[in-house]
Design a protein around this motif. Structure first.
Motif, mmCIF file in Angstrom:
data_model
loop_
_atom_site.group_PDB
_atom_site.id
_atom_site.type_symbol
_atom_site.label_atom_id
_atom_site.label_comp_id
_atom_site.label_asym_id
_atom_site.label_seq_id
_atom_site.Cartn_x
_atom_site.Cartn_y
_atom_site.Cartn_z
ATOM 1 N N THR A 179 38.521 43.034 29.909
ATOM 2 C CA THR A 179 37.587 44.126 29.591
ATOM 3 C C THR A 179 37.261 44.130 28.097
ATOM 4 O OG1 THR A 179 39.316 45.728 29.104
ATOM 5 C CG2 THR A 179 38.664 45.520 31.404
ATOM 6 N N ARG A 180 36.239 44.911 27.737
ATOM 7 C CA ARG A 180 35.906 45.087 26.318
ATOM 8 C C ARG A 180 37.090 45.693 25.579
ATOM 9 N NH1 ARG A 180 32.551 42.235 28.413
ATOM 10 N NH2 ARG A 180 30.300 42.637 28.486
ATOM 11 N N GLN A 181 37.760 46.600 26.284
ATOM 12 C CA GLN A 181 38.937 47.243 25.707
ATOM 13 C C GLN A 181 40.010 46.202 25.378
ATOM 14 O OE1 GLN A 181 39.579 50.606 25.082
ATOM 15 N NE2 GLN A 181 41.568 50.029 24.257
ATOM 16 N N SER A 195 31.563 46.049 22.453
ATOM 17 C CA SER A 195 30.398 46.116 23.330
ATOM 18 C C SER A 195 29.118 45.833 22.553
ATOM 19 C CB SER A 195 30.321 47.497 23.978
ATOM 20 O OG SER A 195 29.193 47.603 24.813
ATOM 21 N N ARG A 211 30.856 42.629 34.369
ATOM 22 C CA ARG A 211 32.030 43.494 34.422
ATOM 23 C C ARG A 211 33.307 42.667 34.389
ATOM 24 N NH1 ARG A 211 31.980 48.662 35.983
ATOM 25 N NH2 ARG A 211 33.862 49.512 36.949
ATOM 26 N N GLN A 212 34.142 42.910 33.400
ATOM 27 C CA GLN A 212 35.427 42.220 33.271
ATOM 28 C C GLN A 212 35.272 40.707 33.269
ATOM 29 O OE1 GLN A 212 38.897 44.438 34.783
ATOM 30 N NE2 GLN A 212 37.583 44.932 36.490
#
Lengths: 231, 231
Positions: A179-181, A195, A211-212
DNA sequence: CGCTGTGTTGAATGCCGTCAACGTCGGTGG
DNA sequence: CCACCGACGTTGACGGCATTCAACACAGCG
């Protein structure tokens, strides 16, 4: 049931060992499946075992007292992890979480002394691994000290691509969900900034994704960004 | 002339070894003085020796292609350094410079195999050292990812004080010359910011100092700053 | 006595974090 | 099957922290 030596026969770590040696090492181990997002060991827990990743990907995470998380590294197939015993530690300095479904070999700590004594090459390989991780981590300190966020993100993505890249029609894809996180926790920034940066790169045709998922379509451009030599 | 075993007899690294063992280890070594600011080994040079610091202090520095310098760590008395051989490396990943006048023991790489074979405890100690450095470096990554500059400077000064502090009338003093620029290179900031922060602390009576000198008069206050719990 | 390395301090700029709002995907349960 | 909900992602506006730029002070040394 005994584990089949073909599990580890191809790994660089065990190169040069005969069938009997491999069997001896495996006889001390236990294999298990780990579902995605399951924890393999916890930060600060007593370190009584060490592990080898047979398939999948593992995320090593340190959590601060304040609750901030930092991803120390991703473990790739064939690598040892959680080898606190080799560093003379009694607790794990970080947690390990399956980033994808995994197959893991696990040994009790007491097996380490035996492996090291009977198969010095395996021990030396583990110490080389630790040395490499020290160098990588120091490289990361240098990056965080001298580079801007965009360059650091580029470096991190390039590292992921080199270590865990899989060629596809579109380009090179990081072959586990990220993820971006996650990328923010690898680079010391926020998911917002990641992002923004990835969106900008997408407009320039450097990366794609979803996504992911991250797919690098122009690794060379990324390299230029990482080295701050963008045209 | 042979080196006297009293040079190393008191060091934790060699604890439990007999006089003959110490002599054997020393017979492979060479002792030398290094003047302040002299380079002991250079980044990227072929690593053909490893070292132990008998007295003084050594600064380990990585330089980027762009010319930025980052201080990887300070070596204290009694520590091994430049042990590329133990990590299976053929070049030094950083340079080592005497931060003060030093006395250094030096072994050729081939001595490593022999020492490790004959005195496993010494080898294990070196690997524990590498493990500790890995943990410290990762701790630094966490700090740089999650803390503000002032907290990082506080952490760095506390680390220096703990590792190389010397009690004086005024407080605890870092017992080798260190500049604002050095502290900046340890914390990933600029000498300007370090100067501002130290000036502010001086006004609050937390630190004192002078040219190339830092004295901590209120360690507890520093700890509160480092943990972001300032009253 | 000037020169170089070190340290201090002010002012202005800018990067990136924070706050906020919204959009979208995918899984889950009725 | 579809509605819902939570996790993930995007984007804009704003502001603050730290760097950058600049100027000056001071010490040690040849």
């Amino acid at each position: 049931m005994a584990l089949d030596r073909s599990l580890i026969a191809g790994l660089p770590t065990f190169q040069g060992l005969g069938d009997r040696d491999l069997d001896a090492i495996l006889s001390l181990a236990r294999a298990s499946h780990v579902a995605r997002d399951a924890e393999i060991f916890a930060q600060d827990a007593a370190a009584e075992q060490f592990h080898l990743l047979l398939s999948g990907h593992v995320r090593v995470v340190r959590t601060t007292p304040a609750g901030d998380q930092v991803i120390a590294r991703y473990i790739n197939e064939g690598e040892f992890f959680g080898i606190a015993v080799a560093m003379g530690r009694s607790t794990y300095p970080a947690s390990a979480v399956a980033a994808a479904d995994c197959v893991v070999l696990t040994w009790p700590n007491r097996a380490w002394a035996e492996i090291q004594a009977r198969f010095p090459a395996v021990g030396a390989g583990a110490y080389r691994t630790i040395g490499e991780r020290l160098q990588e981590t120091q490289e990361r300190v240098v990056e965080m000290s001298t580079q801007q966020v965009e360059q650091r993100i580029a470096s991190a993505v390039l590292r992921l691509v080199r270590q865990s890249g899989r060629k596809t029609g579109e380009g090179i894809e990081i072959d586990f969900p990220i993820t971006r996180q996650d990328i923010a926790e690898m680079t010391g920034t926020t998911l917002h900034t990641v992002s923004r940066v990835l969106s900008a790169w997408e407009e320039q045709g450097i990366v794609g994704g979803g996504r992911q998922k991250v797919v690098v379509t122009d690794p060379h451009a990324l390299l230029l960004i990482a080295e701050n030599r963008r045209p």
